[in-house]
Design a protein around this motif. Structure first.
Motif, PDB file in Angstrom:
ATOM      1  N   GLU A  86       0.829  -1.207   0.000  1.00  0.00           N
ATOM      2  CA  GLU A  86       0.000   0.000   0.000  1.00  0.00           C
ATOM      3  C   GLU A  86       0.865   1.258   0.000  1.00  0.00           C
ATOM      4  O   GLU A  86       0.516   2.251  -0.655  1.00  0.00           O
ATOM      5  CB  GLU A  86      -0.933  -0.015   1.201  1.00  0.00           C
ATOM      6  CG  GLU A  86      -2.039  -1.056   1.124  1.00  0.00           C
ATOM      7  CD  GLU A  86      -2.951  -1.005   2.334  1.00  0.00           C
ATOM      8  OE1 GLU A  86      -2.637  -0.238   3.275  1.00  0.00           O
ATOM      9  OE2 GLU A  86      -3.971  -1.717   2.334  1.00  0.00           O
ATOM     10  N   GLN A  91       2.096   1.772  -3.508  1.00  0.00           N
ATOM     11  CA  GLN A  91       1.010   2.285  -4.340  1.00  0.00           C
ATOM     12  C   GLN A  91       0.703   3.737  -4.005  1.00  0.00           C
ATOM     13  O   GLN A  91       0.445   4.554  -4.882  1.00  0.00           O
ATOM     14  CB  GLN A  91      -0.245   1.430  -4.131  1.00  0.00           C
ATOM     15  CG  GLN A  91      -1.446   1.861  -4.959  1.00  0.00           C
ATOM     16  CD  GLN A  91      -1.248   1.565  -6.420  1.00  0.00           C
ATOM     17  OE1 GLN A  91      -1.067   0.422  -6.813  1.00  0.00           O
ATOM     18  NE2 GLN A  91      -1.250   2.600  -7.243  1.00  0.00           N
ATOM     19  N   TRP A  96      -6.045   7.215  -3.728  1.00  0.00           N
ATOM     20  CA  TRP A  96      -7.478   7.055  -3.462  1.00  0.00           C
ATOM     21  C   TRP A  96      -7.869   5.605  -3.670  1.00  0.00           C
ATOM     22  O   TRP A  96      -7.401   4.941  -4.596  1.00  0.00           O
ATOM     23  CB  TRP A  96      -8.320   7.935  -4.391  1.00  0.00           C
ATOM     24  CG  TRP A  96      -8.079   9.410  -4.257  1.00  0.00           C
ATOM     25  CD1 TRP A  96      -7.214  10.165  -4.968  1.00  0.00           C
ATOM     26  CD2 TRP A  96      -8.728  10.297  -3.349  1.00  0.00           C
ATOM     27  NE1 TRP A  96      -7.266  11.480  -4.575  1.00  0.00           N
ATOM     28  CE2 TRP A  96      -8.203  11.586  -3.569  1.00  0.00           C
ATOM     29  CE3 TRP A  96      -9.708  10.133  -2.369  1.00  0.00           C
ATOM     30  CZ2 TRP A  96      -8.618  12.700  -2.864  1.00  0.00           C
ATOM     31  CZ3 TRP A  96     -10.125  11.253  -1.661  1.00  0.00           C
ATOM     32  CH2 TRP A  96      -9.585  12.520  -1.903  1.00  0.00           C
ATOM     33  N   THR A  97      -8.772   5.105  -2.812  1.00  0.00           N
ATOM     34  CA  THR A  97      -9.325   3.774  -3.011  1.00  0.00           C
ATOM     35  C   THR A  97     -10.434   3.836  -4.056  1.00  0.00           C
ATOM     36  O   THR A  97     -10.927   4.912  -4.417  1.00  0.00           O
ATOM     37  CB  THR A  97      -9.877   3.219  -1.694  1.00  0.00           C
ATOM     38  OG1 THR A  97     -10.971   4.045  -1.264  1.00  0.00           O
ATOM     39  CG2 THR A  97      -8.795   3.182  -0.629  1.00  0.00           C
ATOM     40  N   ALA A  98     -10.850   2.677  -4.518  1.00  0.00           N
ATOM     41  CA  ALA A  98     -11.911   2.626  -5.527  1.00  0.00           C
ATOM     42  C   ALA A  98     -13.210   3.198  -4.980  1.00  0.00           C
ATOM     43  O   ALA A  98     -13.950   3.901  -5.686  1.00  0.00           O
ATOM     44  CB  ALA A  98     -12.108   1.184  -5.993  1.00  0.00           C
ATOM     45  N   GLU A  99     -13.528   2.924  -3.709  1.00  0.00           N
ATOM     46  CA  GLU A  99     -14.756   3.460  -3.117  1.00  0.00           C
ATOM     47  C   GLU A  99     -14.697   4.974  -3.000  1.00  0.00           C
ATOM     48  O   GLU A  99     -15.694   5.675  -3.249  1.00  0.00           O
ATOM     49  CB  GLU A  99     -14.969   2.828  -1.738  1.00  0.00           C
ATOM     50  CG  GLU A  99     -15.253   1.332  -1.750  1.00  0.00           C
ATOM     51  CD  GLU A  99     -13.987   0.520  -1.936  1.00  0.00           C
ATOM     52  OE1 GLU A  99     -12.879   1.114  -1.916  1.00  0.00           O
ATOM     53  OE2 GLU A  99     -14.108  -0.711  -2.122  1.00  0.00           O
ATOM     54  N   GLN A 100     -13.542   5.505  -2.630  1.00  0.00           N
ATOM     55  CA  GLN A 100     -13.415   6.957  -2.516  1.00  0.00           C
ATOM     56  C   GLN A 100     -13.540   7.634  -3.875  1.00  0.00           C
ATOM     57  O   GLN A 100     -14.177   8.691  -3.996  1.00  0.00           O
ATOM     58  CB  GLN A 100     -12.080   7.302  -1.869  1.00  0.00           C
ATOM     59  CG  GLN A 100     -11.980   6.906  -0.405  1.00  0.00           C
ATOM     60  CD  GLN A 100     -10.575   7.061   0.140  1.00  0.00           C
ATOM     61  OE1 GLN A 100      -9.598   7.082  -0.612  1.00  0.00           O
ATOM     62  NE2 GLN A 100     -10.462   7.148   1.462  1.00  0.00           N
ATOM     63  N   SER A 154      -3.991  -3.036  -3.229  1.00  0.00           N
ATOM     64  CA  SER A 154      -5.338  -3.117  -3.786  1.00  0.00           C
ATOM     65  C   SER A 154      -5.842  -1.801  -4.347  1.00  0.00           C
ATOM     66  O   SER A 154      -6.880  -1.784  -5.003  1.00  0.00           O
ATOM     67  CB  SER A 154      -6.314  -3.612  -2.703  1.00  0.00           C
ATOM     68  OG  SER A 154      -6.295  -2.732  -1.582  1.00  0.00           O
ATOM     69  N   ASN A 155      -5.165  -0.696  -4.072  1.00  0.00           N
ATOM     70  CA  ASN A 155      -5.642   0.590  -4.568  1.00  0.00           C
ATOM     71  C   ASN A 155      -5.551   0.649  -6.081  1.00  0.00           C
ATOM     72  O   ASN A 155      -4.542   0.248  -6.665  1.00  0.00           O
ATOM     73  CB  ASN A 155      -4.824   1.739  -3.969  1.00  0.00           C
ATOM     74  CG  ASN A 155      -5.198   1.996  -2.523  1.00  0.00           C
ATOM     75  OD1 ASN A 155      -5.931   1.219  -1.925  1.00  0.00           O
ATOM     76  ND2 ASN A 155      -4.692   3.083  -1.976  1.00  0.00           N
TER      77      ASN A 155
END
Length: 677
Positions: free
Chosen positions: A32, A35, A43-47, A209-210
């Motif tokens: 992480e 990344q 930023w994460t996918a949800e954000q 995962s980001n």
């Protein structure tokens, strides 16, 4: 130093999997952090989905990577300087030559590049690794030690390790997935078996995962389409090794001490079996002590087979960590991990401010239903001379402006930036931002503030110096073991400033018949040495302030002008130094000639003074002789004049008598003629 191999692959792989499972969380944190420091990865996918739903952009204002770059520039601005000193009464000349050999290995290994990558990962993911190995194929097949960076995702440490340098580990692993085609190049002797060792079960090293918004690839293995690869595992473990310590008399009669591994001791005894001088040589041996020492065993596993195993000639693990913040376990905390929250805060506030600015420039209009043609309004609203009809009986349009953002929102972003600088220990002044201190700040005050701001970086840099001390010790052990097998190895050694080029020959001679050649090592295995990296040797220096300090020292007569010249940016410093050397020789010759001339002048003046003194004495003597003659002459003249004067006086007296007689006669004549008489 090989020995018989046994099938321990299953046992080793079980230990490896246990240690890897223990560090799963730490590996995910490192992934992480990697990344997070790539553009578009904060930023994460949800954000991202939530921002896009509100009409906001996933903006990034990178502050962590500039801080990492600045700290790197303050930690590794210059190559390290090793200092080697002998333990006991050993030859200091060998210590100096080992010092140059370390610089030689560092330069051949491109050490500056390796340490750059290690420090980058130290700051970015919490830890970087440097590895010392020996490659027998490089340097024209002569082989030499090397220093190499190892990615922390390729390392599986001992979870029970508590020391900062991880030298208390029971074992360590280096692992990576290698493509079959590349494995055939690296291990040609196993080319036929590699296809059988190939596996499709791929366990990626990177577990981030980001999503990356800029499509930038991060660390990962690049495998073939069918994932045909083979697993490479390097297993490092401490083992006890038998050694023989021999004390013997060298040809000069001096008692020497040398330690031999078991295979070296056996080879020595075998070489003496057919030696006619063996009895005489063995009489020189005073004592042989058998002992056990701890060394590092290196086992290389390819697929499910041990392909190589050896005992390294060092008691230190050749895999050395460079941690950022150590909390008593091998799972260190990175600078990125400490600044993630503040970085996300800055990103969120900046995204909100830009969205508010966009909303302010595109006003929202509320109109009564049916009073206007909405399509016509949207089409003509932005036109500067648009005329839009509406039915006022249904109500007037209302322009709705967004609520102004509070001023505290802007100040909070500035505070977050300052907090990030405080956490990192690198302030705006160190980045060259003079506005943070004002335009009228004195020059020396700026230098003092920059020095105070970089003191915390020195604490982080000490972790690197600790690791480099171990690197130097391992390199000396490797050099002592491998170079003594060479007979006439020629290397070129330059000092860090590249003002001097030296050609050295190392690794000649043997135990009983050393060949001593000026400037060469006769037996590099002799002696034990301490090595340390000079603290602060890699720190940056202010060139202008340094030149000022050296200039002041030169004016005080503490150093010469050559040292001052080395601190300047003059392009042809070597030529200037060479010419200054020739000029210094000519100046010395001229000074010598001037001294000779001045001495001759002093001798001439002394002779002239002596001559004048003699002349004065002669004149005085001549004057004395002339005075005596003059006195005699004057005395003669005086006597003559006195004689003449006496004669004159006598004549005068005679004349007086005659006058008196004549007077008497005249008186008598007159008396006789008187009538009275």
């Amino acid at each position: 130093m090989g020995f018989a191999l046994d099938d321990r692959v299953t046992e080793i792989l079980q230990i490896y999997q246990q240690h890897r499972d223990r560090m799963a969380t730490y590996r995910n944190n490192m992934s992480e952090d990697i990344q997070f420091n790539t553009p578009g990865g904060q930023w994460t996918a949800e954000q991202v989905a939530a921002l896009q739903a509100r009409g906001q952009a996933a903006l990034e204002i990178p502050y962590i990577m500039p801080q990492i770059s600045l700290q790197k520039s303050q930690i590794i601005a210059k190559p390290p300087k090793f200092k080697v000193s002998p333990i006991g009464d050993e030859d200091n000349r060998k210590a100096r030559l080992f010092n140059m050999l370390l610089d030689w290995v560092w330069r051949k290994s491109r050490g500056d590049l390796q340490i750059d990558r290690a420090v980058t990962h130290q700051l970015m993911v919490g830890k970087g690794y440097l590895y010392v190995g020996y490659d027998q194929y490089i340097d024209n097949g002569k082989g030499m030690p090397y220093v190499q960076f190892v990615h922390p995702l390729d390392v599986v440490p001992d979870p029970e390790s508590r020391e900062l340098d991880e030298q208390d580990s029971t074992c360590m692993f280096i692992t990576r997935n290698v493509r079959i085609d590349r494995a055939k190049v690296l291990f040609p002797q196993y080319a036929d078996k590699l296809e059988e060792m190939a596996s499709g079960d791929w366990e990626p090293a990177y577990t981030g995962s980001n999503p990356n918004q800029e499509n930038i690839e991060v660390y990962d293995e690049v495998l073939s389409d069918d994932h045909s690869h083979v697993t490479y595992i390097e297993y490092l473990k401490r083992v006890a090794v038998k050694k023989y310590v021999m004390k013997y008399n060298d040809p000069q009669g001096k008692v020497q001490e040398r330690s031999l591994y078991e295979e070296e001791y056996d080879a020595l005894l075998k070489s003496l079996e057919n030696d006619p001088d063996a009895e005489q040589l063995l009489r020189a041996v005073q004592e042989i002590e058998e002992t056990f020492v701890m060394h590092i065993q290196r086992t290389v596993i390819l697929g499910d087979e041990i392909i190589f195993e050896e005992v390294l000639p060092t008691r230190f693990y050749p895999l050395v960590p460079i941690p950022y913040e150590h909390y008593g376990n091998p799972y260190c905390v990175s600078l990125t991990r400490k600044m993630r929250g503040l970085q996300l805060e800055v990103n969120a506030r900046r995204s909100l401010m830009i969205a508010h600015a966009q909303a302010s420039t595109a006003a929202k209009v509320l109109v009564p239903k049916g009073s206007v043609d909405v399509d016509t309004v949207e089409e003509n609203w932005a036109r500067p001379s648009a005329v839009i009809e509406f039915d006022s009986t249904l109500g007037a349009p209302v322009i709705v402006s967004p609520v102004p953002l509070p001023n505290a929102l802007y100040s909070l972003e500035a505070e977050a930036k300052k907090d990030m600088e405080f956490v990192a220990g690198s302030f705006a002044l160190s980045h060259g931002d003079s506005q943070s201190v004002g335009d009228r700040t004195p020059y020396r005050s700026l230098l003092a503030m920059d020095e105070y701001g970089s003191r915390r970086i020195g604490l982080i840099a000490k972790h690197l110096y600790y690791g480099l001390d171990i690197i130097g010790s391992v390199l000396i052990s490797f050099l002592q073991y491998y170079l003594r097998k060479d007979k006439g190895r020629v290397i070129r050694i330059t000092n860090p400033d590249e003002y001097d080029m030296q050609v050295q020959k190392v690794g000649i001679g043997d135990m009983f018949n050393p060949q001593e050649v000026d400037g060469w090592i006769d037996d590099p295995a002799m002696g034990e040495y301490d090595v340390q990296v000079l603290v602060g040797s890699m720190a940056p220096t202010n060139r202008h302030l340094e030149l000022e300090v050296y200039t002041n020292a030169f004016q005080l007569g503490l150093i010469d002008d050559v040292e001052v010249l080395k601190k300047t940016d003059i392009f042809d410093r070597d030529g200037v130094l060479q010419r200054k050397g020739m000029m210094a020789q000519m100046r010395a010759q001229m000074q010598s000639m001037e001294g000779t001339i001045k001495q001759l002048q002093r001798d001439n003046e002394q002779l002239h003074d002596e001559s004048r003194q003699k002349a004065i004495e002669v004149e005085r003597a001549q004057a004395d002789r002339n005075l005596a003659a003059k006195q005699l002459q004057l005395q003669a003249e005086y006597d003559k004049r006195m004689l003449d004067l006496e004669n004159a006086i006598d004549e005068l007296r005679l004349t007086q008598k005659e006058v008196k007689m004549e007077a008497k006669i005249d008186k008598a004549k007159k008396a006789s003629k008187s009538p009275s008489k």
